[in-house]
Design a protein around this motif. Structure first.
Motif, PDB file in Angstrom:
ATOM      1  N   CYS A 258       0.830  -1.203   0.000  1.00  0.00           N
ATOM      2  CA  CYS A 258       0.000   0.000   0.000  1.00  0.00           C
ATOM      3  C   CYS A 258       0.869   1.261   0.000  1.00  0.00           C
ATOM      4  N   ASP A 259       0.263   2.326  -0.460  1.00  0.00           N
ATOM      5  CA  ASP A 259       0.845   3.666  -0.365  1.00  0.00           C
ATOM      6  C   ASP A 259      -0.063   4.487   0.533  1.00  0.00           C
ATOM      7  N   THR A 284       5.206   4.167   1.987  1.00  0.00           N
ATOM      8  CA  THR A 284       4.842   2.789   1.617  1.00  0.00           C
ATOM      9  C   THR A 284       4.785   1.889   2.843  1.00  0.00           C
ATOM     10  N   SER A 286       2.779  -2.241   4.188  1.00  0.00           N
ATOM     11  CA  SER A 286       2.071  -3.471   3.839  1.00  0.00           C
ATOM     12  C   SER A 286       0.886  -3.646   4.783  1.00  0.00           C
ATOM     13  N   VAL A 287      -0.309  -3.832   4.207  1.00  0.00           N
ATOM     14  CA  VAL A 287      -1.506  -4.069   5.013  1.00  0.00           C
ATOM     15  C   VAL A 287      -1.427  -5.480   5.584  1.00  0.00           C
ATOM     16  N   ILE A 297      -1.202  -1.499   9.294  1.00  0.00           N
ATOM     17  CA  ILE A 297      -0.173  -1.365   8.264  1.00  0.00           C
ATOM     18  C   ILE A 297       1.208  -1.462   8.901  1.00  0.00           C
ATOM     19  N   ILE A 311      -5.115   6.249   2.221  1.00  0.00           N
ATOM     20  CA  ILE A 311      -4.471   4.960   2.016  1.00  0.00           C
ATOM     21  C   ILE A 311      -4.929   4.374   0.690  1.00  0.00           C
ATOM     22  N   GLU A 312      -3.986   3.954  -0.123  1.00  0.00           N
ATOM     23  CA  GLU A 312      -4.292   3.325  -1.410  1.00  0.00           C
ATOM     24  C   GLU A 312      -3.642   1.945  -1.450  1.00  0.00           C
ATOM     25  N   PHE A 313      -4.415   0.948  -1.842  1.00  0.00           N
ATOM     26  CA  PHE A 313      -3.833  -0.386  -2.015  1.00  0.00           C
ATOM     27  C   PHE A 313      -4.509  -1.092  -3.173  1.00  0.00           C
ATOM     28  N   ASP A 314      -3.740  -1.948  -3.810  1.00  0.00           N
ATOM     29  CA  ASP A 314      -4.242  -2.669  -4.978  1.00  0.00           C
ATOM     30  C   ASP A 314      -4.767  -4.023  -4.532  1.00  0.00           C
ATOM     31  N   TYR A 315      -5.888  -4.417  -5.118  1.00  0.00           N
ATOM     32  CA  TYR A 315      -6.485  -5.717  -4.807  1.00  0.00           C
ATOM     33  C   TYR A 315      -7.057  -6.308  -6.079  1.00  0.00           C
ATOM     34  N   PRO A 321      -6.441   1.752  -7.917  1.00  0.00           N
ATOM     35  CA  PRO A 321      -6.316   1.223  -6.558  1.00  0.00           C
ATOM     36  C   PRO A 321      -7.479   1.665  -5.671  1.00  0.00           C
TER      37      PRO A 321
END
Length: 365
Positions: A258-259, A284, A286-287, A297, A311-315, A321
């Protein structure tokens, strides 16, 4: 006189026109057969566990649905959505089914797939998913109100947990839980080196049962053992585990890059509401775990408690994101260089909320 006339009429049909009498009886019988067949088709044949192909959804008692709605505090739309999910899966006993999380998730997962495949548009799909998850979370909330103790023997191989040592928290997996010893992954620092704790070090192991209730027990380090999975930390086994304070929403372990960005509030002198400004500096992490209520995080960056973050994270390899707004509740050290920041979500768009729920309930698998 009346009885005499009636007898004469019966005699007329019997003696003078028996064919007409038989025709009437045959006609009445045919009508009854048609009504019976129609009822079978409408209500479904048999009492199987799922809907038969080509049959309509089975009926559920109106009074049973009212009791379920009251138990789980469902509004009108949520009750109708739950009734549809159960009827579509051939369920006729909503009270028993809603008390079984495993069976309930099976039915909800099917409904989720139906929405994905049959929705008229993306907007329609997101709206229906949001209603579906609102029902599922409402049921979970009521299930989580009961807490107590559980046997420490319920810890099983492969179960995820959080190992707390001093002021640090480390995600671990149970390697073995036989006899008087529990074996868990050896925690590692930021560079991947194994962290060694002296024998007798006090620790706490938190874990979640199959029905998603959290428990923890205090223990101490016995040593390090070599296993087929590599070195494992030996902990003394507890006979009983204490129920953890139940979270409002279901939470799941994760490993998502995540960012995040600091968010500041700018107060404007005019009557306009305060403006939120997102800092351009990207951080940066990690969730580690997530729910629709918040996340944890792990990061090498120090963030003060109370800070607001975007918070932005890719899934699931999404083109855009998932983005949410959160606030840091507390911070725990994790190893030498890392910290774990615990975040409460303040604003979650509907699409992001559906994506998080999909991840938490594992409906996309």
């Amino acid at each position: 006189m009346f009885m005499f006339l009636l007898q004469e009429q019966v005699k007329y049909f019997k003696d003078d026109n028996p064919i007409a009498g038989y025709a009437i009886l045959i006609g009445i019988g045919a009508i009854l057969v048609l009504v019976f067949i129609s009822s079978l088709i409408k209500n479904g044949l048999g009492a199987g566990k799922g809907p038969r192909k080509g049959s309509a959804p089975r009926r559920i008692s109106m009074f049973a649905m009212r009791r379920v709605a009251k138990t789980y505090r469902l509004d009108h739309d949520q009750t109708k959505a739950l009734e549809y999910v159960l009827r579509s899966n051939g369920v006729t006993d909503p009270e028993t089914t809603t008390s079984n999380p495993t069976a309930l998730d099976k039915h909800f997962k099917r409904a989720f797939k139906q929405i994905e495949n049959n929705a008229h548009s993306e907007e329609d799909a997101q709206q229906k998913m949001a209603l579906l998850f609102s029902v599922r979370n409402a049921i979970d909330i009521q299930h989580n109100t009961s807490a107590g103790t559980t046997s420490g023997q319920r810890i099983s191989m492969g179960m995820s947990g959080i190992l707390s040592v001093n002021n640090g928290s480390y995600p671990v997996k149970v390697v073995s839980a036989k006899g008087e010893i529990v074996l868990v992954d050896c925690p590692r620092n930021a560079v991947g080196s194994m962290i060694k704790f002296p024998k007798g070090t006090r620790v706490n192991l938190a874990f979640f049962s199959k029905n998603n209730k959290g428990y923890s027990f205090d223990s101490q380090v016995v040593g390090i053992a070599e296993t087929s999975f590599g070195p494992a930390l030996q902990l003394s086994h507890a006979r009983e585990a204490k129920a953890m304070t139940q979270r409002r929403f279901r939470r799941t372990s994760a490993s998502l890059n995540c960012d995040f960005y600091m968010v500041r509030i700018e107060t404007i002198k005019s009557k306009k509401p305060p403006k939120m400004v997102v800092d351009s500096r990207r951080m940066t992490g990690s969730v580690m775990d997530i729910s629709i209520g918040g996340c944890a995080i792990k990061t090498a960056i120090s963030v003060p408690a109370g800070s607001k973050l975007k918070i932005e994270f890719d899934y699931a390899n999404r083109a855009v994101p998932i983005a949410v707004l959160g606030q840091v509740l507390r911070i725990n050290r994790s190893g030498i260089a890392n910290t774990v920041i615990h975040i409460k979500f303040l604003k979650v768009p509907r699409k992001a909320m559906n994506a998080i729920n999909t991840l938490v309930f594992e409906y996309s698998i």
